[in-house]
Design an enzyme around this catalytic site. Structure first.
Site, PDB file in Angstrom:
ATOM      1  N   ARG A 211      -8.503  -0.667   4.708  1.00  0.00           N
ATOM      2  CA  ARG A 211      -7.606   0.293   4.055  1.00  0.00           C
ATOM      3  C   ARG A 211      -6.254  -0.334   3.749  1.00  0.00           C
ATOM      4  O   ARG A 211      -5.584   0.076   2.803  1.00  0.00           O
ATOM      5  CB  ARG A 211      -7.376   1.506   4.987  1.00  0.00           C
ATOM      6  CG  ARG A 211      -8.572   2.388   5.182  1.00  0.00           C
ATOM      7  CD  ARG A 211      -8.199   3.600   5.994  1.00  0.00           C
ATOM      8  NE  ARG A 211      -7.044   4.259   5.367  1.00  0.00           N
ATOM      9  CZ  ARG A 211      -6.256   5.122   6.008  1.00  0.00           C
ATOM     10  NH1 ARG A 211      -6.477   5.409   7.270  1.00  0.00           N
ATOM     11  NH2 ARG A 211      -5.252   5.685   5.378  1.00  0.00           N
TER      12      ARG A 211
ATOM     13  N   LYS B   1       0.851  -1.209   0.000  1.00  0.00           N
ATOM     14  CA  LYS B   1       0.000   0.000   0.000  1.00  0.00           C
ATOM     15  C   LYS B   1       0.878   1.246   0.000  1.00  0.00           C
ATOM     16  O   LYS B   1       0.657   2.173  -0.781  1.00  0.00           O
ATOM     17  CB  LYS B   1      -0.884   0.009   1.231  1.00  0.00           C
ATOM     18  CG  LYS B   1      -1.576   1.333   1.493  1.00  0.00           C
ATOM     19  CD  LYS B   1      -2.480   1.309   2.687  1.00  0.00           C
ATOM     20  CE  LYS B   1      -1.802   1.617   3.974  1.00  0.00           C
ATOM     21  NZ  LYS B   1      -1.537   3.039   4.229  1.00  0.00           N
ATOM     22  N   ASN B   2       1.916   1.241   0.832  1.00  0.00           N
ATOM     23  CA  ASN B   2       2.698   2.469   1.011  1.00  0.00           C
ATOM     24  C   ASN B   2       3.723   2.689  -0.087  1.00  0.00           C
ATOM     25  O   ASN B   2       4.373   3.723  -0.126  1.00  0.00           O
ATOM     26  CB  ASN B   2       3.347   2.486   2.398  1.00  0.00           C
ATOM     27  CG  ASN B   2       2.285   2.632   3.482  1.00  0.00           C
ATOM     28  OD1 ASN B   2       1.124   2.922   3.191  1.00  0.00           O
ATOM     29  ND2 ASN B   2       2.664   2.385   4.716  1.00  0.00           N
TER      30      ASN B   2
ATOM     31  N   ASP C   4       4.624   0.747  12.083  1.00  0.00           N
ATOM     32  CA  ASP C   4       3.390   0.075  11.630  1.00  0.00           C
ATOM     33  C   ASP C   4       3.296  -1.356  12.153  1.00  0.00           C
ATOM     34  O   ASP C   4       2.219  -1.947  12.129  1.00  0.00           O
ATOM     35  CB  ASP C   4       3.319   0.058  10.096  1.00  0.00           C
ATOM     36  CG  ASP C   4       3.166   1.454   9.534  1.00  0.00           C
ATOM     37  OD1 ASP C   4       3.384   1.638   8.338  1.00  0.00           O
ATOM     38  OD2 ASP C   4       2.842   2.374  10.313  1.00  0.00           O
TER      39      ASP C   4
ATOM     40  N   CYS D 283      -5.200  12.552  13.339  1.00  0.00           N
ATOM     41  CA  CYS D 283      -5.922  11.271  13.286  1.00  0.00           C
ATOM     42  C   CYS D 283      -5.586  10.519  14.571  1.00  0.00           C
ATOM     43  O   CYS D 283      -4.928  11.037  15.467  1.00  0.00           O
ATOM     44  CB  CYS D 283      -5.485  10.475  12.061  1.00  0.00           C
ATOM     45  SG  CYS D 283      -3.778   9.995  12.159  1.00  0.00           S
TER      46      CYS D 283
ATOM     47  N   ARG E 242       0.015  14.556  12.410  1.00  0.00           N
ATOM     48  CA  ARG E 242       0.400  14.375  10.994  1.00  0.00           C
ATOM     49  C   ARG E 242       0.694  15.704  10.297  1.00  0.00           C
ATOM     50  O   ARG E 242       0.075  16.071   9.320  1.00  0.00           O
ATOM     51  CB  ARG E 242      -0.672  13.587  10.239  1.00  0.00           C
ATOM     52  CG  ARG E 242      -1.186  12.357  10.923  1.00  0.00           C
ATOM     53  CD  ARG E 242      -0.124  11.296  11.146  1.00  0.00           C
ATOM     54  NE  ARG E 242       0.337  10.649   9.952  1.00  0.00           N
ATOM     55  CZ  ARG E 242      -0.260   9.587   9.389  1.00  0.00           C
ATOM     56  NH1 ARG E 242      -1.349   9.106   9.919  1.00  0.00           N
ATOM     57  NH2 ARG E 242       0.243   9.036   8.293  1.00  0.00           N
TER      58      ARG E 242
HETATM   59  C1  EPZ Z   1       4.024   6.933   6.113  1.00  0.00           C
HETATM   60  O1  EPZ Z   1       3.248   7.969   6.684  1.00  0.00           O
HETATM   61  C2  EPZ Z   1       3.107   5.725   6.030  1.00  0.00           C
HETATM   62  N1  EPZ Z   1       1.978   6.037   5.157  1.00  0.00           N
HETATM   63  C3  EPZ Z   1       2.618   5.352   7.428  1.00  0.00           C
HETATM   64  O2  EPZ Z   1       1.852   4.170   7.309  1.00  0.00           O
HETATM   65  C4  EPZ Z   1       3.826   5.045   8.306  1.00  0.00           C
HETATM   66  O3  EPZ Z   1       3.384   4.769   9.619  1.00  0.00           O
HETATM   67  C5  EPZ Z   1       4.771   6.263   8.318  1.00  0.00           C
HETATM   68  O4  EPZ Z   1       5.142   6.599   6.948  1.00  0.00           O
HETATM   69  C6  EPZ Z   1       6.045   5.991   9.097  1.00  0.00           C
HETATM   70  O5  EPZ Z   1       6.701   4.885   8.568  1.00  0.00           O
HETATM   71  C7  EPZ Z   1       2.157   5.983   3.813  1.00  0.00           C
HETATM   72  O6  EPZ Z   1       3.236   5.720   3.325  1.00  0.00           O
HETATM   73  C8  EPZ Z   1       0.943   6.265   2.974  1.00  0.00           C
HETATM   74  P1  EPZ Z   1       6.051  10.372   8.224  1.00  0.00           P
HETATM   75  P2  EPZ Z   1       3.817   9.494   6.693  1.00  0.00           P
HETATM   76  O7  EPZ Z   1       5.912  11.625   7.461  1.00  0.00           O
HETATM   77  O8  EPZ Z   1       4.548   9.762   5.437  1.00  0.00           O
HETATM   78  C9  EPZ Z   1       6.294  13.426  11.769  1.00  0.00           C
HETATM   79  C10 EPZ Z   1       0.092   2.757   7.635  1.00  0.00           C
HETATM   80  O9  EPZ Z   1      -0.145   2.145   8.665  1.00  0.00           O
HETATM   81  N2  EPZ Z   1       6.309  14.473  10.744  1.00  0.00           N
HETATM   82  O10 EPZ Z   1       7.309   9.573   8.096  1.00  0.00           O
HETATM   83  O11 EPZ Z   1       2.713  10.387   7.075  1.00  0.00           O
HETATM   84  C11 EPZ Z   1       4.914  12.810  11.867  1.00  0.00           C
HETATM   85  O12 EPZ Z   1       4.080  13.627  12.691  1.00  0.00           O
HETATM   86  C12 EPZ Z   1       0.476   4.208   7.683  1.00  0.00           C
HETATM   87  O13 EPZ Z   1       0.127   2.244   6.474  1.00  0.00           O
HETATM   88  C13 EPZ Z   1       6.539  15.781  11.132  1.00  0.00           C
HETATM   89  O14 EPZ Z   1       6.729  16.056  12.313  1.00  0.00           O
HETATM   90  O15 EPZ Z   1       4.854   9.381   7.905  1.00  0.00           O
HETATM   91  C14 EPZ Z   1       5.196  11.478  12.486  1.00  0.00           C
HETATM   92  O16 EPZ Z   1       5.269  11.628  13.892  1.00  0.00           O
HETATM   93  C15 EPZ Z   1       0.186   4.790   9.040  1.00  0.00           C
HETATM   94  N3  EPZ Z   1       6.525  16.762  10.193  1.00  0.00           N
HETATM   95  C16 EPZ Z   1       6.568  11.125  11.926  1.00  0.00           C
HETATM   96  O17 EPZ Z   1       7.123  12.337  11.404  1.00  0.00           O
HETATM   97  C17 EPZ Z   1       6.309  16.495   8.859  1.00  0.00           C
HETATM   98  O18 EPZ Z   1       6.341  17.433   8.044  1.00  0.00           O
HETATM   99  C18 EPZ Z   1       6.507  10.117  10.801  1.00  0.00           C
HETATM  100  O19 EPZ Z   1       5.740  10.702   9.765  1.00  0.00           O
HETATM  101  C19 EPZ Z   1       6.077  15.155   8.473  1.00  0.00           C
HETATM  102  C20 EPZ Z   1       6.084  14.164   9.435  1.00  0.00           C
END
Ligand code: EPZ
Length: 423
Positions: free
Chosen positions: A402, A22-23, A310, A118, A123
């Protein structure tokens, strides 16, 4: 609302074929907007989020042929592209932010209404925007204060960008945007997840010049144009990890097919610490467990290649019945223990303090009415339902839909006592 009814099951036995990631597929589908030519994407999982991404791309003007029975999606963004993403779709899937770069490249403008926080955290997207500003994009600050990303750009110009946190989404948006910027972009402290590598491979096939994906420093040399290509999506490492945990915690013996063990090193290591037998064979990954010797271990989630966030809730399901106490520390999301309350309804007696959870283990769980609090937590409470006495009724299972293709059928084929009840 649909529910899962889960009962104590025999040890999982048999084989399961893992679906496409998915990701990986979501950013790749967004990247198909970067060319006017047709892209053919294969091994696409039939998931709710993929449906939403198809609808989003269509609403932006792309032609989308969805053939999820054959796990295939064709995308052709040859017509005029609309630069505003409809909020009713964005609020269903925060990964909609992944179209931000492509909209700027195709139209010079992008408007995306951000959904609120969420279950697992706020996020934010400030790192995505930091990268885009460095590439010459202007972000309307007034609109941003209202939760609306309203971005515009005359000319994209490469630059060096440092990510304060190795955000997966920010890395993906910056790579896609820099691919067609003028000059070279160096992205430092980039996310290293396998899904980033799959996106970079897709873009390089299209004619991009990206080096270093999978490391913390990625170099992108901008090119003029990208062409349409065909691409097989990598297997879903989190779905694979979920079934591996299920096999081990039920004392089962399962052959996992279509899996890349290199993407699961941390999960394999932790399962072996719990006493699991895991070996790669030419048919796939053989995973065996023994409930009588299921040891506990400690988990700390980290960006890749650390233990994946995850997998935190599915692995915690195993720890609730392991012999001995465990500590789980969640460092990636600020609120990803919503499933603890659900495990405790089944008798897990877990205590949390901030981002730390203490799981006593040694529990004989009992079935209860529980809720899927996010897509991985939904799978996790199904796993505890497989070993709990009595019936576990899981609601809000749209979360599971999802992220897990044919989850009930795959579990039933392994002997699980689970059914989906559509009310
Ligand atoms: C991706 O989300 C995945 N989703 C998530 O999977 C996964 O948990 C996550 O990466 C971490 O591996 C998809 O790929 C569609 P991040 P993403 O930006 O890109 C903080 C699932 O279960 N952050 O790496 O949103 C954020 O708040 C989903 O399939 C900032 O602070 O993850 C979080 O605490 C859930 N500022 C951490 O980084 C920003 O500008 C990780 O977020 C961006 C992120």
């Amino acid at each position: 609302m649909a529910k899962f009814l889960v009962q104590k099951s025999a040890p999982l036995r048999g084989e399961v074929k893992i679906s496409g990631s998915k990701n990986a597929v979501l950013p790749i589908m967004a990247a198909a907007l970067l060319t006017e030519e047709k892209c053919v994407i294969k091994d696409v999982p039939a998931l709710r989020d993929v449906d939403v991404m198809c609808r989003l791309l269509e609403s932006l003007g792309a032609k989308v042929e969805k053939d999820l029975d054959n796990n295939r999606v064709n995308i052709e963004a040859s017509g005029e592209i609309v630069y505003e993403a409809p909020f009713d779709l964005v609020k269903m899937m925060r990964a909609s932010i992944l179209v931000l770069g492509a909209l700027l490249i195709r139209t010079g403008r992008a408007i995306i209404h951000l959904p609120g926080g969420c279950a697992i955290g706020k996020r934010p997207v400030e790192l995505h925007l930091k990268g885009l500003r460095a590439l010459g994009v202007t972000i309307d600050e007034e609109q941003l204060n209202r939760g609306i990303v309203d971005a515009s750009v005359e000319k994209l110009q490469g630059d060096t960008i440092y990510l304060d946190f190795p955000s997966v989404g920010a890395t993906e948006v910056i790579i896609m945007t820099a691919a067609l910027a003028e000059g070279t972009t160096i992205l430092e402290n980039a996310a290293q997840e396998p899904e980033i590598v799959d996106l970079a491979n897709f873009l390089n096939k299209m004619g991009a010049r990206i080096k270093g994906a999978g490391t913390d420093t990625i170099k992108i040399e901008g090119v003029q144009k990208l062409k349409g290509v065909s691409h097989h999506v990598i297997p879903d490492r989190i779905e694979a990890g979920t079934f591996m945990v299920g096999a081990v915690m039920t004392g089962g013996n399962v052959l996992i097919k279509n899996v890349l063990p290199n993407h699961l090193k941390a999960v394999i290591a932790k399962l072996r610490e719990c006493g699991a037998y895991i070996e790669m064979t030419e048919d796939g990954m053989r995973v065996r467990g023994d409930m009588s010797t299921l040891r506990s271990t400690d988990i700390k989630t980290l960006p890749y290649p650390g233990f994946p966030t995850d997998m935190q809730s599915p692995f915690m399901a195993l720890l609730t019945v392991a012999k001995g106490p465990s500590v789980v520390i969640e460092t990636v999301f600020e609120n990803r223990f919503m499933h603890v309350g659900e495990f405790n309804r089944m008798g897990a007696n877990i205590k949390t303090d901030g981002n730390c959870a203490i799981i006593p283990g040694n529990k004989a769980l009992t079935g209860a009415q529980v809720v899927a609090t996010d897509l991985r937590a939904g799978a996790a409470v199904v796993l505890t339902g497989l070993v709990a006495d009595g019936i576990t009724e899981v609601s809000q299972i749209y979360h599971v839909d999802r992220g897990y293709e044919n989850f009930v059928d795959k579990l039933k084929a392994l002997g699980a006592n689970i059914m989906r009840v559509d009310e």
